[in-house]
Motif scaffolding. Structure first.
Motif, PDB file in Angstrom:
ATOM      1  N   UNK A 118      22.771  29.484 -21.499  1.00 20.30           N
ATOM      2  CA  UNK A 118      23.425  28.363 -21.938  1.00 20.30           C
ATOM      3  C   UNK A 118      24.600  27.993 -20.952  1.00 20.30           C
ATOM      4  N   UNK A 119      24.887  28.717 -20.232  1.00 17.91           N
ATOM      5  CA  UNK A 119      26.163  28.628 -19.128  1.00 17.91           C
ATOM      6  C   UNK A 119      25.768  29.107 -17.697  1.00 17.91           C
ATOM      7  N   UNK A 120      24.961  28.385 -17.000  1.00 15.79           N
ATOM      8  CA  UNK A 120      24.050  28.888 -15.781  1.00 15.79           C
ATOM      9  C   UNK A 120      25.237  28.915 -14.666  1.00 15.79           C
ATOM     10  N   UNK A 121      26.083  28.123 -14.679  1.00 13.58           N
ATOM     11  CA  UNK A 121      27.296  28.206 -13.630  1.00 13.58           C
ATOM     12  C   UNK A 121      28.143  29.343 -13.788  1.00 13.58           C
ATOM     13  N   UNK A 155      15.148  27.277 -16.998  1.00 11.38           N
ATOM     14  CA  UNK A 155      14.979  28.559 -16.041  1.00 11.38           C
ATOM     15  C   UNK A 155      15.153  27.895 -14.616  1.00 11.38           C
ATOM     16  N   UNK A 156      14.888  26.657 -14.327  1.00 14.36           N
ATOM     17  CA  UNK A 156      15.009  26.133 -12.877  1.00 14.36           C
ATOM     18  C   UNK A 156      16.342  26.137 -12.623  1.00 14.36           C
ATOM     19  N   UNK A 157      17.105  25.514 -13.377  1.00 14.62           N
ATOM     20  CA  UNK A 157      18.799  25.556 -13.212  1.00 14.62           C
ATOM     21  C   UNK A 157      19.296  26.722 -13.070  1.00 14.62           C
ATOM     22  N   UNK A 158      19.049  27.868 -13.972  1.00 13.04           N
ATOM     23  CA  UNK A 158      19.801  29.130 -13.811  1.00 13.04           C
ATOM     24  C   UNK A 158      19.303  29.776 -12.540  1.00 13.04           C
TER      25      UNK A 158
END
Length: 348
Positions: A118-121, A155-158
């Motif tokens: 939930x927090x990819x950054x 998944x793409x963002x992470x």
């Protein structure tokens, strides 16, 4: 014993055994290494705080024979993870892996594991901090998403963010994790598998290592997945039926060297168990990982019975392992003799 250098760790198709809490401890990994020379082994998840403040030799110690072996860390504080990664590197691990997939209550209360989807950054920040702290590969093991996330987007963002920060590999469990409503055990089976999603991720990142995990139960399935991804991570099947590991070196790595004879494997494990006992351990710590060793073979039920009962005695030593094997072989011989007798009667 083959030791894979970090530079070669992900140079070709890779087979690994998933990090599994309460299962893939150092005794389990020692056994698995006797069955496969090349497979990448993983520790159980070690929380960063424990690696920093806990009893490091007990938590992080391992045998040199286990290489290549990766340390999986759990946490969400970049500075603590960097410090823990540095400690892991000093112990000699070949890789540091960040857990972004475990859905247990323990990790949810600590806001790490699968919660980090939930927090990819924040995950990217953790990867960046660890990369700056160590000179060995830093990798991520994640899910395709959690709860109501759009798994295409999540998944793409992470992946984009952690690759931008230098993640050396992505291992993707091809299921969502449901943090609300499902137990950790249910999260291993109920959410549907979506292998195609992981295949598409590999297409998007052709120059980066993408490995697949989840529901892989055979070498036939392994071969299929390796047509679409760079690596396969096998979990419960490798643990419960470890004989499958004797096929890995030939089928995945092209190594035609014959596997170690099982009698030799047992001899080495007996010596290992006795050393562990001499250092204050118990036979059960080692033998519990050997219960499924002969799964499916004639007499294996007797093998399991002896190990499961006698190995728990306070005075148990490696003689129990040898006894279990002898009983299994005797039972198998009886079965073969009875089968031969019935075949002879049928032919008369």
């Amino acid at each position: 014993m083959i030791v894979t250098t970090p530079a070669k760790l992900y140079a070709a198709k890779t087979f690994s055994i998933a990090p599994m809490l309460d299962w893939t401890d150092r005794h389990c990994r020692f056994l698995h290494r006797l069955l496969t020379r090349h497979t990448l082994l993983y520790t159980e998840m070690v929380v960063a705080d424990a690696a920093i403040h806990g009893k490091r030799d007990r938590l992080l110690g391992f045998s040199e024979q286990e290489h290549p072996v990766a340390l999986q860390l759990g946490g969400s504080d970049p500075l603590k993870l960097a410090e823990a990664a540095k400690i892991g590197e000093s112990f000699g691990y070949d890789e540091i892996n960040l857990n972004v997939g475990c859905p247990s209550d323990r990790v949810q209360s600590g806001a790490f594991g699968a919660c980090l989807m939930l927090t990819p950054q924040l995950v990217a920040d953790c990867v960046a901090a660890m990369k700056q702290a160590v000179n060995i590969p830093v990798t991520v093991k994640c899910r395709i998403g959690v709860d109501d996330q759009d798994q295409e987007v999540a998944l793409s963002e992470l992946s984009r963010m952690v690759i931008a920060e230098g993640a050396d590999a992505l291992w993707v469990h091809a299921r969502k994790a449901w943090l609300q409503g499902l137990s950790p055990k249910e999260n291993r089976d109920i959410p549907p598998l979506d292998y195609d999603r992981v295949y598409r991720l590999k297409q998007d990142y052709a120059q980066h290592f993408v490995g697949i995990n989840g529901g892989i139960t055979s070498m036939e399935a392994t071969a299929l997945h390796l047509q679409h991804t760079d690596g396969v991570m096998m979990g419960r099947t490798a643990y419960h039926t470890p004989m499958v590991l004797r096929e890995v070196d030939r089928l995945v790595y092209g190594d035609e060297t014959a596997p170690m004879p099982m009698e030799d494997v047992l001899d080495v494990m007996c010596d290992y168990a006795d050393r562990h006992i001499a250092n204050g351990g118990r036979l059960a710590h080692v033998a519990r990982h050997m219960v499924g060793l002969f799964q499916g073979q004639a007499g294996s039920r007797r093998w399991r019975q002896v190990l499961s009962t006698d190995a728990t005695r306070n005075d148990a030593d490696s003689k129990i392992i040898r006894k279990a094997y002898q009983v299994m072989c005797e039972t198998a011989a009886e079965v073969e003799e009875n089968n031969a007798a019935r075949a002879e009667q049928a032919a008369e």
